[in-house]
Design a protein around this motif. Structure first.
Motif, PDB file in Angstrom:
ATOM      1  N   GLN A  46       0.777  -1.246   0.000  1.00 19.04           N
ATOM      2  CA  GLN A  46       0.000   0.000   0.000  1.00 19.04           C
ATOM      3  C   GLN A  46       0.812   1.303   0.000  1.00 19.04           C
ATOM      4  OE1 GLN A  46      -4.339  -0.800   1.690  1.00 19.04           O
ATOM      5  NE2 GLN A  46      -2.816  -1.946   2.833  1.00 19.04           N
ATOM      6  N   PRO A  47       1.974   1.360   0.664  1.00 18.30           N
ATOM      7  CA  PRO A  47       2.716   2.625   0.526  1.00 18.30           C
ATOM      8  C   PRO A  47       2.988   2.924  -0.955  1.00 18.30           C
ATOM      9  CG  PRO A  47       3.633   1.318   2.315  1.00 18.30           C
ATOM     10  CD  PRO A  47       2.639   0.435   1.590  1.00 18.30           C
ATOM     11  N   ARG A  48       3.333   1.870  -1.692  1.00 21.85           N
ATOM     12  CA  ARG A  48       3.642   2.021  -3.107  1.00 21.85           C
ATOM     13  C   ARG A  48       2.377   2.272  -3.959  1.00 21.85           C
ATOM     14  NH1 ARG A  48       8.023   2.863  -6.582  1.00 21.85           N
ATOM     15  NH2 ARG A  48       6.765   3.216  -8.431  1.00 21.85           N
ATOM     16  N   SER A  49       1.311   1.504  -3.674  1.00 25.14           N
ATOM     17  CA  SER A  49       0.117   1.643  -4.526  1.00 25.14           C
ATOM     18  C   SER A  49      -0.555   3.006  -4.322  1.00 25.14           C
ATOM     19  CB  SER A  49      -0.860   0.482  -4.300  1.00 25.14           C
ATOM     20  OG  SER A  49      -1.189   0.350  -2.943  1.00 25.14           O
ATOM     21  N   ILE A  50      -0.514   3.518  -3.100  1.00 29.30           N
ATOM     22  CA  ILE A  50      -1.098   4.851  -2.873  1.00 29.30           C
ATOM     23  C   ILE A  50      -0.249   5.899  -3.591  1.00 29.30           C
ATOM     24  CG2 ILE A  50      -1.602   6.615  -1.119  1.00 29.30           C
ATOM     25  CD1 ILE A  50      -2.298   4.260   0.816  1.00 29.30           C
ATOM     26  N   TYR A  51       1.064   5.722  -3.506  1.00 26.59           N
ATOM     27  CA  TYR A  51       1.960   6.654  -4.211  1.00 26.59           C
ATOM     28  C   TYR A  51       1.703   6.605  -5.720  1.00 26.59           C
ATOM     29  CZ  TYR A  51       6.115   8.563  -6.371  1.00 26.59           C
ATOM     30  OH  TYR A  51       6.945   9.296  -7.172  1.00 26.59           O
ATOM     31  N   ASP A  52       1.612   5.385  -6.274  1.00 25.69           N
ATOM     32  CA  ASP A  52       1.364   5.250  -7.721  1.00 25.69           C
ATOM     33  C   ASP A  52       0.053   5.897  -8.120  1.00 25.69           C
ATOM     34  OD1 ASP A  52       3.722   3.949  -8.250  1.00 25.69           O
ATOM     35  OD2 ASP A  52       2.854   1.927  -8.084  1.00 25.69           O
ATOM     36  N   CYS A  53      -0.890   5.884  -7.179  1.00 22.17           N
ATOM     37  CA  CYS A  53      -2.204   6.436  -7.464  1.00 22.17           C
ATOM     38  C   CYS A  53      -2.183   7.968  -7.583  1.00 22.17           C
ATOM     39  CB  CYS A  53      -3.163   5.980  -6.366  1.00 22.17           C
ATOM     40  SG  CYS A  53      -4.826   6.515  -6.636  1.00 22.17           S
ATOM     41  N   PHE A  54      -1.415   8.646  -6.726  1.00 22.98           N
ATOM     42  CA  PHE A  54      -1.424  10.120  -6.822  1.00 22.98           C
ATOM     43  C   PHE A  54      -0.282  10.706  -7.648  1.00 22.98           C
ATOM     44  CE2 PHE A  54       0.544   9.927  -2.358  1.00 22.98           C
ATOM     45  CZ  PHE A  54       1.796  10.424  -2.711  1.00 22.98           C
ATOM     46  N   ASP A  90      -0.226  16.771   3.032  1.00 24.17           N
ATOM     47  CA  ASP A  90      -0.577  15.650   3.906  1.00 24.17           C
ATOM     48  C   ASP A  90      -0.829  14.377   3.099  1.00 24.17           C
ATOM     49  OD1 ASP A  90      -0.338  17.010   6.309  1.00 24.17           O
ATOM     50  OD2 ASP A  90      -2.414  17.698   6.299  1.00 24.17           O
ATOM     51  N   LEU A  91      -1.446  14.535   1.929  1.00 25.23           N
ATOM     52  CA  LEU A  91      -1.694  13.360   1.088  1.00 25.23           C
ATOM     53  C   LEU A  91      -0.365  12.769   0.609  1.00 25.23           C
ATOM     54  CD1 LEU A  91      -3.658  11.442  -0.321  1.00 25.23           C
ATOM     55  CD2 LEU A  91      -3.883  13.107  -2.187  1.00 25.23           C
ATOM     56  N   GLU A  92       0.537  13.655   0.224  1.00 27.28           N
ATOM     57  CA  GLU A  92       1.849  13.193  -0.249  1.00 27.28           C
ATOM     58  C   GLU A  92       2.616  12.450   0.854  1.00 27.28           C
ATOM     59  OE1 GLU A  92       4.641  16.203  -1.642  1.00 27.28           O
ATOM     60  OE2 GLU A  92       4.540  15.263  -3.631  1.00 27.28           O
ATOM     61  N   PRO A 116       1.999   7.760   2.103  1.00 28.05           N
ATOM     62  CA  PRO A 116       2.717   6.481   1.936  1.00 28.05           C
ATOM     63  C   PRO A 116       3.731   6.210   3.054  1.00 28.05           C
ATOM     64  CG  PRO A 116       2.482   7.563  -0.186  1.00 28.05           C
ATOM     65  CD  PRO A 116       1.990   8.549   0.848  1.00 28.05           C
ATOM     66  N   ALA A 117       4.485   7.217   3.465  1.00 23.44           N
ATOM     67  CA  ALA A 117       5.466   7.027   4.542  1.00 23.44           C
ATOM     68  C   ALA A 117       4.756   6.714   5.863  1.00 23.44           C
ATOM     69  CB  ALA A 117       6.337   8.276   4.692  1.00 23.44           C
ATOM     70  N   LYS A 118       3.590   7.296   6.053  1.00 25.43           N
ATOM     71  CA  LYS A 118       2.845   7.032   7.292  1.00 25.43           C
ATOM     72  C   LYS A 118       2.224   5.628   7.279  1.00 25.43           C
ATOM     73  CE  LYS A 118       2.077  11.867   8.389  1.00 25.43           C
ATOM     74  NZ  LYS A 118       1.142  12.984   8.562  1.00 25.43           N
ATOM     75  N   VAL A 119       1.788   5.181   6.106  1.00 21.76           N
ATOM     76  CA  VAL A 119       1.287   3.800   5.987  1.00 21.76           C
ATOM     77  C   VAL A 119       2.424   2.839   6.351  1.00 21.76           C
ATOM     78  CG1 VAL A 119       0.448   2.022   4.392  1.00 21.76           C
ATOM     79  CG2 VAL A 119      -0.499   4.343   4.282  1.00 21.76           C
ATOM     80  N   GLU A 120       3.613   3.159   5.884  1.00 22.13           N
ATOM     81  CA  GLU A 120       4.799   2.364   6.217  1.00 22.13           C
ATOM     82  C   GLU A 120       4.951   2.250   7.734  1.00 22.13           C
ATOM     83  OE1 GLU A 120       6.933   0.050   4.407  1.00 22.13           O
ATOM     84  OE2 GLU A 120       7.021   1.767   3.022  1.00 22.13           O
ATOM     85  N   LYS A 121       4.757   3.360   8.416  1.00 27.40           N
ATOM     86  CA  LYS A 121       4.882   3.355   9.885  1.00 27.40           C
ATOM     87  C   LYS A 121       3.801   2.493  10.544  1.00 27.40           C
ATOM     88  CE  LYS A 121       6.484   6.700  12.393  1.00 27.40           C
ATOM     89  NZ  LYS A 121       6.506   8.001  13.131  1.00 27.40           N
ATOM     90  N   PRO A 165       0.009   7.362  12.831  1.00 25.08           N
ATOM     91  CA  PRO A 165       0.511   8.742  12.802  1.00 25.08           C
ATOM     92  C   PRO A 165      -0.619   9.752  12.618  1.00 25.08           C
ATOM     93  CG  PRO A 165       1.800   7.342  11.326  1.00 25.08           C
ATOM     94  CD  PRO A 165       0.608   6.537  11.760  1.00 25.08           C
ATOM     95  N   ASP A 166      -0.376  10.957  13.079  1.00 27.19           N
ATOM     96  CA  ASP A 166      -1.334  12.045  12.926  1.00 27.19           C
ATOM     97  C   ASP A 166      -1.383  12.467  11.447  1.00 27.19           C
ATOM     98  OD1 ASP A 166      -3.163  13.923  13.711  1.00 27.19           O
ATOM     99  OD2 ASP A 166      -1.689  15.314  14.581  1.00 27.19           O
ATOM    100  N   THR A 167      -2.567  12.873  11.002  1.00 27.83           N
ATOM    101  CA  THR A 167      -2.712  13.434   9.648  1.00 27.83           C
ATOM    102  C   THR A 167      -3.967  14.285   9.638  1.00 27.83           C
ATOM    103  OG1 THR A 167      -2.772  12.915   7.274  1.00 27.83           O
ATOM    104  CG2 THR A 167      -4.069  11.474   8.699  1.00 27.83           C
ATOM    105  N   ASP A 168      -4.238  14.966   8.520  1.00 27.40           N
ATOM    106  CA  ASP A 168      -5.482  15.724   8.412  1.00 27.40           C
ATOM    107  C   ASP A 168      -6.662  14.771   8.614  1.00 27.40           C
ATOM    108  OD1 ASP A 168      -6.567  18.526   7.090  1.00 27.40           O
ATOM    109  OD2 ASP A 168      -7.906  16.824   6.703  1.00 27.40           O
ATOM    110  N   GLU A 169      -7.683  15.257   9.298  1.00 22.14           N
ATOM    111  CA  GLU A 169      -8.834  14.405   9.609  1.00 22.14           C
ATOM    112  C   GLU A 169      -9.448  13.760   8.355  1.00 22.14           C
ATOM    113  OE1 GLU A 169     -11.602  16.355  12.205  1.00 22.14           O
ATOM    114  OE2 GLU A 169     -12.829  14.548  12.412  1.00 22.14           O
ATOM    115  N   ASN A 170      -9.438  14.476   7.242  1.00 17.68           N
ATOM    116  CA  ASN A 170     -10.003  13.939   6.007  1.00 17.68           C
ATOM    117  C   ASN A 170      -9.237  12.726   5.479  1.00 17.68           C
ATOM    118  OD1 ASN A 170     -12.375  15.445   4.770  1.00 17.68           O
ATOM    119  ND2 ASN A 170     -11.078  17.125   5.497  1.00 17.68           N
ATOM    120  N   LEU A 171      -8.000  12.576   5.906  1.00 17.89           N
ATOM    121  CA  LEU A 171      -7.162  11.498   5.362  1.00 17.89           C
ATOM    122  C   LEU A 171      -7.018  10.306   6.307  1.00 17.89           C
ATOM    123  CD1 LEU A 171      -4.326  13.694   3.762  1.00 17.89           C
ATOM    124  CD2 LEU A 171      -6.499  12.983   2.763  1.00 17.89           C
TER     125      LEU A 171
END
Ligand code: F6R
Length: 366
Positions: A16-24, A194-196, A199-204, A323-329
């Motif tokens: 998923q870190p990779r697939s989310i990155y590939d998506c955006f 935050d969207l960018e 992927p690193a946060k999914v990794e965590k 990890p913390d992120t924008d509530e929408n994400l």
């Protein structure tokens, strides 16, 4: 082919870190405050001016649509309705040329979703698709669309396709918002940043898999499980429950946390694991009260919390930090431990994780 993983599902969770990155990738630029989806460029005006957006989908894709409703209504201020494709197609829906219908499907072959598109088309609506499989039937019958670019998903239980669908819906909400001016420049840039960083946060989150595995070992023999969330984490609760049902055959239900006292609370006893989405945000305090209500009835709390949280950490029997992120994400991160939980429980119960009984990867019959 499983790249060293024991199952496709686990491989796909870890992709998923990779697939989310590939998506955006190529669809946003934080410095310029730009976001766009090439595939639906010609329909941007139509979306911006839409009276209403209707999303049709089934299963996990329907859960992604539910997250999309929160995103598009909150960020782009367009009313959204989410429908099960199977219900939509048979209920004589009111729909016209000013509506935009978005069909969401990993396989692009789901029979009910295809039929819903056919009906909406006959009423003159514009139809956009969000598909994973390139060249699939749905991608061919829609007016335009955006691919999720998650790569082939082999495990029957959808994982990386879901987070990619939510990513596309985030990009869509942000690009409409940008055109409509419903978000300030700086808020837009902050959200893109935050969207960018997701992927690193999914990794965590994935680094916490051993903790999730320990919790799974405690509850692997449960007969039932309850998943609670509020706001955009309500569909995450539904998705968590679906994952557990599908691959471990444990009965599970997802509920908006506040609905618990209107019925499901009767089920709670010391045998009942309650998985609560309790991250920081607008409904945090409300969720804390819901947790106290479960505790008062001796239910077991497994909480998904924001890193650094202290209040829920003390109340919960088990907690998994994200990890913390924008509530929408938040759904993009909060989903991950629930996928892992269902995976480990199913493996410990000796279930066929990649090919659960009675299920097919694409449902081409209604
Ligand atoms: C759940 C799952 C199913 C599908 C549903 C829709 O893990 O895989 O619920 O999400 O059958 O399939 P698509 O997205 O291919 O239309």
């Amino acid at each position: 082919e499983k790249g060293g993983y024991e199952h496709f599902m686990l491989k796909e969770i870890y992709e998923q870190p990779r697939s989310i990155y590939d998506c955006f990738r190529g669809r946003l630029n934080v410095e310029e405050g730009w976001v766009g989806l090439g595939g639906i460029k010609d329909y941007e005006r139509k979306l911006v001016n839409a009276n209403r957006i209707i999303m049709v989908a089934c299963g996990t894709s329907w859960h992604a649509a539910q997250v999309g409703e929160y995103l598009i209504e909150d960020l782009a201020r367009i009313p959204v309705e989410v429908e099960y494709a199977s219900e939509f197609r048979y209920r004589n829906p009111i729909i016209n040329e000013n509506d935009v219908v978005i069909a969401i499907s990993q396989s692009g072959e789901t029979a009910d979703t295809l039929a819903a598109i056919g009906l909406a088309k006959s009423k003159g609506a514009t139809i956009l698709g969000i598909c994973n499989v390139v060249g699939s039937s749905i991608s061919r019958v829609t007016d335009a669309g955006s691919y999720t670019h998650a790569g082939p998903e082999i495990g029957v239980a959808s994982t990386k396709a879901f987070t990619a669908q939510v990513t596309v819906l985030t990009l869509m909400a942000l690009s409409i918002a940008r055109k409509k001016g419903t978000l300030g420049e700086s808020r837009l840039r902050a959200l893109l940043g935050d969207l960018e960083a997701i992927p690193a946060k999914v990794e965590k989150v994935l680094e916490k898999s051993n903790i999730v595995e320990e919790v799974a070992a405690v509850y692997k023999n449960a007969a039932n499980a309850l998943y609670l969330g509020r706001g955009n984490c309500f569909p995450v609760a539904l998705e968590g429950a679906l994952k557990l049902k599908e691959i471990s055959y444990i009965h599970a239900e997802g509920y908006p946390a506040a609905e618990m006292k209107h019925g499901p609370i009767a089920l709670i006893d010391e045998e009942m694991p309650v998985i609560v989405l309790a991250t920081k945000g607008t409904s945090y305090e409300k969720v804390v009260s819901n947790i106290q209500e479960v505790k008062a009835r001796k239910g077991k709390i497994i909480a998904i919390i924001t890193e650094g949280d202290v209040q829920v950490k003390e109340l919960a029997d088990h907690y998994i930090e994200i990890p913390d992120t924008d509530e929408n994400l938040v759904p993009l991160l909060a989903t991950i431990p629930l996928q892992l939980f269902s995976y480990y429980v199913a493996v410990m119960r000796g279930c066929n994780v990649d090919q659960p009984r009675n299920l097919a990867k694409s449902v081409t019959v209604e």
